[in-house]
Design an enzyme around this catalytic site. Structure first.
Site, PDB file in Angstrom:
ATOM      1  N   PRO A   1       3.512  -7.278  -2.433  1.00  0.00           N
ATOM      2  CA  PRO A   1       2.180  -6.811  -2.824  1.00  0.00           C
ATOM      3  C   PRO A   1       1.109  -6.923  -1.749  1.00  0.00           C
ATOM      4  O   PRO A   1      -0.078  -6.757  -2.039  1.00  0.00           O
ATOM      5  CB  PRO A   1       1.843  -7.751  -3.988  1.00  0.00           C
ATOM      6  CG  PRO A   1       2.450  -9.060  -3.553  1.00  0.00           C
ATOM      7  CD  PRO A   1       3.726  -8.683  -2.819  1.00  0.00           C
ATOM      8  N   GLU A   2       1.494  -7.201  -0.519  1.00  0.00           N
ATOM      9  CA  GLU A   2       0.498  -7.529   0.508  1.00  0.00           C
ATOM     10  C   GLU A   2      -0.602  -6.475   0.636  1.00  0.00           C
ATOM     11  O   GLU A   2      -1.781  -6.825   0.748  1.00  0.00           O
ATOM     12  CB  GLU A   2       1.190  -7.730   1.862  1.00  0.00           C
ATOM     13  CG  GLU A   2       1.920  -9.062   2.002  1.00  0.00           C
ATOM     14  CD  GLU A   2       3.348  -9.010   1.507  1.00  0.00           C
ATOM     15  OE1 GLU A   2       4.114  -9.933   1.820  1.00  0.00           O
ATOM     16  OE2 GLU A   2       3.712  -8.040   0.794  1.00  0.00           O
ATOM     17  N   VAL A   3      -0.230  -5.188   0.652  1.00  0.00           N
ATOM     18  CA  VAL A   3      -1.258  -4.164   0.855  1.00  0.00           C
ATOM     19  C   VAL A   3      -2.280  -4.154  -0.281  1.00  0.00           C
ATOM     20  O   VAL A   3      -3.424  -3.750  -0.097  1.00  0.00           O
ATOM     21  CB  VAL A   3      -0.645  -2.759   1.025  1.00  0.00           C
ATOM     22  CG1 VAL A   3       0.184  -2.703   2.301  1.00  0.00           C
ATOM     23  CG2 VAL A   3       0.173  -2.337  -0.182  1.00  0.00           C
TER      24      VAL A   3
END
Length: 264
Positions: free
Chosen positions: A138-140
Site C-alpha cells: 500500500p505504499e503509494v
C-alpha cells in the site's frame, strides 16, 4: 514490561524466528530491526540449524513498517530524511540476509502480510499461507514508495504482477496470492499451516545440509536480485518521499482512517 520484538527458538535442527509485536500486527520498528539483525547474525553462524520457520505472533505475519516512526519528528528535515534513508537501506539488507542464510527458510503466513511484510514473504525460500491471509503493497496510498520490497516481488511474481500490486495498492486474498505466485501453497487454517510446514521440514531433512546450502548459493548466482546501486537509489527515493508532503498527508489519513486529499 519490556517488549521482546523478535523471538528466536530452536527445536533440534529447526529454528523458529517469530516477529513479536502482536499489538501492532508485528509492524517493524527500530527495536525490531535491531533484534532481527542479532537473530540473523546468530542464524548465519549456526551450523546445527537446517531450517528456519519465519512467522508472526498473534495471528498476523507483518504489517510492514511502523508508520509512527516514519512520521516522527526530528531535529531538521535533512536529518529526518537521512535517518529514513539509512533505515530503508537497512531494511532491504535484512531481506538480503534472510535470503542468504545457509538454512532453508519457510515463511508461515497468517493474517496481514503488508508492505515490508511482503519482503519477508518473498525473501524466504518457501511461503505457505492460511486462506485468511491478506497481502498488500500500500505504499503509494501512503505517499511512499515500495523501494526495498520491489525487487523481491519482481523475482517472486514477475514484473507484471509486481506492477499490479505496487501501483494499485489494494488487498489481495491468499487464493489470489497463490495464483500470482506470491506464495507456494494455501492451506485452510493454522493447524493445516503447521502440518504443511512440518511436511516441508520432513522433506528438507532428507537433503544433505551442505548440499542444500550450496544449491541455494547456485540459485542466487543465476542472476542478481537488482542492478548495482538499486538498494541505495531505492533508499534515497523512499527518504525523499517520506520527507515530503504526500507522506505527511498519506500517513495522517491512514492513522485517521480517512481518504487522503488526492483521493477525493
Amino acid at each position: 514490561m519490556t517488549e521482546t520484538p523478535v523471538l528466536l527458538t530452536r527445536e533440534g535442527p529447526v529454528a523458529r524466528l517469530t516477529l513479536n509485536r502482536p499489538q501492532r500486527r508485528n509492524a517493524m520498528n527500530n527495536a525490531m530491526g535491531d533484534a532481527l539483525d542479532a537473530a540473523l547474525d546468530a542464524l548465519a553462524a549456526d551450523t546445527e540449524v537446517r531450517v528456519v520457520v519465519l512467522s508472526g505472533a498473534g495471528g498476523h505475519f507483518c504489517a510492514g513498517l511502523d508508520l509512527t516512526e516514519v512520521g516522527a519528528s526530528g531535529a531538521s528535515e535533512a536529518e529526518r530524511a537521512a535517518a529514513q534513508q539509512a533505515r530503508n537501506h537497512r531494511t532491504g539488507q535484512r531481506f538480503v540476509r534472510l535470503s542468504a542464510l545457509p538454512q532453508v527458510v519457510i515463511a508461515a503466513v497468517q493474517g496481514a502480510a503488508h508492505a515490508g511484510g511482503l519482503g519477508w514473504v518473498c525473501s524466504a525460500d518457501f511461503a505457505i499461507a492460511t486462506q485468511d491471509a491478506r497481502f498488500c503493497a500500500p505504499e503509494v496510498r501512503r505517499g511512499l514508495v515500495p523501494a526495498q520490497i520491489l525487487p523481491w516481488l519482481v523475482r517472486r511474481m514477475g514484473r507484471s504482477a509486481a506492477m499490479r500490486m505496487t501501483l494499485r495498492g489494494d488487498v489481495i486474498d491468499a487464493a489470489e496470492a497463490g495464483r500470482l505466485g506470491l506464495v507456494h501453497q494455501v492451506v485452510a487454517d493454522a493447524s493445516a499451516l503447521d502440518a504443511a510446514v512440518a511436511a516441508i521440514v520432513a522433506d528438507l531433512r532428507q537433503g544433505a545440509p551442505k548440499a542444500l546450502a550450496e544449491t541455494k548459493k547456485l540459485i542466487a548466482a543465476l542472476g542478481p536480485l537488482s542492478p548495482a546501486g538499486y538498494a541505495e537509489a531505492g533508499a534515497e527515493a523512499f527518504a525523499k518521499c517520506a520527507a515530503g508532503p504526500e507522506a505527511k498527508e498519506g500517513i495522517a489519513a491512514f492513522q485517521e482512517k480517512r481518504a487522503p486529499n488526492w483521493a477525493s
